[in-house]
Design a protein around this motif. Structure first.
Motif, mmCIF file in Angstrom:
data_model
loop_
_atom_site.group_PDB
_atom_site.id
_atom_site.type_symbol
_atom_site.label_atom_id
_atom_site.label_comp_id
_atom_site.label_asym_id
_atom_site.label_seq_id
_atom_site.Cartn_x
_atom_site.Cartn_y
_atom_site.Cartn_z
ATOM 1 N N UNK A 12 0.855 -1.184 0.000
ATOM 2 C CA UNK A 12 0.000 0.000 0.000
ATOM 3 C C UNK A 12 0.892 1.234 0.000
ATOM 4 N N UNK A 13 0.602 2.197 -0.863
ATOM 5 C CA UNK A 13 1.294 3.483 -0.829
ATOM 6 C C UNK A 13 0.326 4.544 -0.320
ATOM 7 N N UNK A 14 0.828 5.421 0.531
ATOM 8 C CA UNK A 14 0.049 6.564 1.016
ATOM 9 C C UNK A 14 0.590 7.784 0.293
ATOM 10 N N UNK A 15 -0.283 8.465 -0.474
ATOM 11 C CA UNK A 15 0.214 9.455 -1.429
ATOM 12 C C UNK A 15 -0.783 10.574 -1.657
ATOM 13 N N UNK A 16 -0.268 11.795 -1.721
ATOM 14 C CA UNK A 16 -1.027 12.936 -2.235
ATOM 15 C C UNK A 16 -0.043 13.903 -2.865
ATOM 16 N N UNK A 17 -0.452 14.546 -3.920
ATOM 17 C CA UNK A 17 0.364 15.553 -4.582
ATOM 18 C C UNK A 17 0.404 16.852 -3.783
ATOM 19 N N UNK A 18 -0.305 16.885 -2.674
ATOM 20 C CA UNK A 18 -0.352 18.050 -1.796
ATOM 21 C C UNK A 18 0.299 17.693 -0.466
ATOM 22 N N UNK A 19 1.267 18.494 -0.028
ATOM 23 C CA UNK A 19 1.887 18.273 1.270
ATOM 24 C C UNK A 19 1.026 18.810 2.401
ATOM 25 N N UNK A 20 1.416 18.491 3.634
ATOM 26 C CA UNK A 20 0.732 19.022 4.802
ATOM 27 C C UNK A 20 -0.631 18.416 5.073
ATOM 28 N N UNK A 21 -0.856 17.184 4.588
ATOM 29 C CA UNK A 21 -2.160 16.548 4.780
ATOM 30 C C UNK A 21 -2.111 15.468 5.873
ATOM 31 N N UNK A 56 5.500 5.151 2.649
ATOM 32 C CA UNK A 56 5.316 6.599 2.734
ATOM 33 C C UNK A 56 6.047 7.240 1.560
ATOM 34 N N UNK A 57 5.394 8.175 0.884
ATOM 35 C CA UNK A 57 5.939 8.785 -0.319
ATOM 36 C C UNK A 57 6.035 10.296 -0.168
ATOM 37 N N UNK A 58 6.772 10.924 -1.069
ATOM 38 C CA UNK A 58 6.822 12.381 -1.126
ATOM 39 C C UNK A 58 5.598 12.896 -1.884
ATOM 40 N N UNK A 59 5.342 14.205 -1.874
ATOM 41 C CA UNK A 59 4.208 14.751 -2.636
ATOM 42 C C UNK A 59 4.494 14.882 -4.135
ATOM 43 N N UNK A 60 5.646 14.443 -4.593
ATOM 44 C CA UNK A 60 6.063 14.640 -5.980
ATOM 45 C C UNK A 60 5.314 13.722 -6.943
ATOM 46 N N UNK A 61 5.177 14.180 -8.190
ATOM 47 C CA UNK A 61 4.670 13.338 -9.269
ATOM 48 C C UNK A 61 5.808 12.933 -10.203
ATOM 49 N N UNK A 62 7.021 12.902 -9.663
ATOM 50 C CA UNK A 62 8.195 12.533 -10.433
ATOM 51 C C UNK A 62 8.284 11.033 -10.650
ATOM 52 N N UNK A 63 9.375 10.617 -11.283
ATOM 53 C CA UNK A 63 9.477 9.230 -11.740
ATOM 54 C C UNK A 63 9.672 8.233 -10.597
ATOM 55 N N UNK A 75 -3.665 5.023 -1.277
ATOM 56 C CA UNK A 75 -4.628 5.774 -0.479
ATOM 57 C C UNK A 75 -4.262 7.250 -0.546
ATOM 58 N N UNK A 76 -5.274 8.123 -0.667
ATOM 59 C CA UNK A 76 -5.021 9.559 -0.711
ATOM 60 C C UNK A 76 -5.541 10.214 0.564
ATOM 61 N N UNK A 77 -4.661 10.684 1.457
ATOM 62 C CA UNK A 77 -5.112 11.500 2.584
ATOM 63 C C UNK A 77 -5.321 12.940 2.126
ATOM 64 N N UNK A 78 -6.389 13.548 2.590
ATOM 65 C CA UNK A 78 -6.744 14.894 2.127
ATOM 66 C C UNK A 78 -7.016 15.827 3.295
ATOM 67 N N UNK A 79 -6.872 17.101 3.029
ATOM 68 C CA UNK A 79 -7.491 18.129 3.845
ATOM 69 C C UNK A 79 -8.720 18.615 3.086
ATOM 70 N N UNK A 80 -9.746 19.098 3.781
ATOM 71 C CA UNK A 80 -10.956 19.536 3.080
ATOM 72 C C UNK A 80 -10.768 20.943 2.506
ATOM 73 N N UNK A 81 -9.963 21.047 1.454
ATOM 74 C CA UNK A 81 -9.700 22.350 0.847
ATOM 75 C C UNK A 81 -9.481 22.186 -0.655
#
Length: 369
Positions: free
Chosen positions: A4-13, A172-179, A192-198
């Motif tokens: 399982x990877x935990x990932x979002x392109x947005x940091x601080x979530x 655990x991954x970085x917020x990057x969409x790099x290779x 899985x995508x953790x989010x803030x409601x924004x």
């Protein structure tokens, strides 16, 4: 083993805090779990190691990260002892990066809790990402080293699962969409995508969905070009979406079904619509309509934890175990004891979260046959 990877392109979530506590909850539920820190910032690692101990691990590895082959020659008499101790993920990947033979033994994981291990991170992992980029085109031609470079993270996860009988590997991954994240996300079972409601999380989901389409095209191309023997190094199925969660958001118990302030609730309710629009149906076909609409675990881990995660990281233990920690600093004792119930009640929420995630993984297994 499921990965399982935990990932979002947005940091601080709250991604790292969520990853650590998911691992703890799975371990407490009786599942052997391995955490792998592939975020160069290595914040997950600091849940398991104080900076000085981490520095000692990195310092031992420094020469190998510079030149694995030369350092192995220089340390020939005690190389296997070094390689079999707790090592960072970059050390484990470095033989592949340098085109060298791997050590005979697998480095032992850092033991955090019963049933929970960790492979520490390292800031230097960007050089492995550079190597993936430089070798990517050679994968299409079936070059063995290029294929090994792209699949080695997955291979390591499988090797640890086989040797230590891990049921789950959580990355655990970085917020990057790099290779680097392209390779991580594309070769795990689910993410899985953790989010803030924004609005930032909405745009993050859009970016992820657009990137997934391109990543899948690339892996579909590989499946048409490579022999069955070489395809065996890749997962049978492209990654599946396991759902989203809203984590550590401000609570308003008098507002809406999710107990969020009105502005936050309005953004939160747009998340499922954004997922449907940007994440391909094929990546989420195993999820029910309810699972698409609702956060993983419902509201179990949704609301603000205030300073509780800070204390958890300070004492390198899950939030719910902080009050019973043996060596609390005197300045923290009164505050923590006064909030003991708040700390301990978080355990139930994370167990609910973990169980719901496993339900989604079970559906994925049925869907993939």
């Amino acid at each position: 083993m499921k990965s399982i990877a935990v990932f979002n392109n947005k940091g601080g979530v709250g991604k790292t805090t969520l990853t650590y506590h998911l691992g703890c909850a799975l371990a407490e539920l009786g599942y052997k779990t391995l955490l792998v820190d592939l975020d160069p910032q290595s914040n997950l690692t600091l849940f398991g190691l104080d900076p000085e101990k981490l520095h000692n691990i990195w310092r031992t590895e420094d020469a190998f990260i510079d030149d694995f082959v030369d350092a192995r020659y220089q340390e020939s008499s005690n190389f296997e002892d070094i390689a079999s101790d707790v090592r960072s993920i970059h050390f484990l990947l470095k033989p592949t990066e340098d085109g060298a033979d791997p050590p005979e033994s697998l480095a032992k994981p850092l033991e955090l809790l019963d049933n929970l291990g960790m492979i520490p991170g390292r800031l230097s992992i960007h050089t492995y990402e550079d190597k993936i980029a430089s070798r990517w085109s050679d994968v299409y031609g079936g070059d063995p080293l290029a294929i090994r470079t792209v699949t080695q993270i997955r291979n390591l996860c499988q090797a640890y699962a086989k040797k230590y009988a891990y049921d789950y590997v959580v990355i655990d991954t970085s917020p990057s969409l790099g290779i680097l994240n392209k390779v991580i996300i594309s070769t795990v079972d689910g993410f899985l995508i953790p989010c803030m409601p924004d609005m930032f999380s909405l745009y993050g989901i859009q970016n992820i969905g657009k990137s997934l389409k391109g990543w899948k095209r690339d892996f579909d191309t590989l499946s048409n070009l490579l022999s069955d023997a070489k395809l065996s190094h890749f997962p049978k199925n492209f990654v599946s979406f396991l759902g989203f969660t809203i984590f550590n958001a401000r609570k308003r118990s008098d507002q809406g079904e999710w107990g969020l302030p009105k502005a936050h609730y309005n953004y939160a309710k747009q998340i499922p619509t954004t997922i449907r629009e940007y994440i391909d149906a094929d990546q989420r076909k195993h999820l029910t309509e309810t699972q698409l609409e609702d956060p993983v675990g419902g509201i179990a881990t949704m609301h603000s934890y205030s300073t509780l995660p800070n204390m958890a990281q300070k004492y390198r233990t899950p939030i719910w175990k902080v009050p019973s920690y043996d060596n609390l600093e005197a300045s923290d004792k009164s505050t923590i004891s006064g909030n003991r119930e708040s700390y301990e009640n978080t355990q139930t929420g994370f167990h609910i979260f973990a169980k719901d995630l496993l339900t989604r993984l079970d559906r994925l297994e049925v869907d993939n046959g």
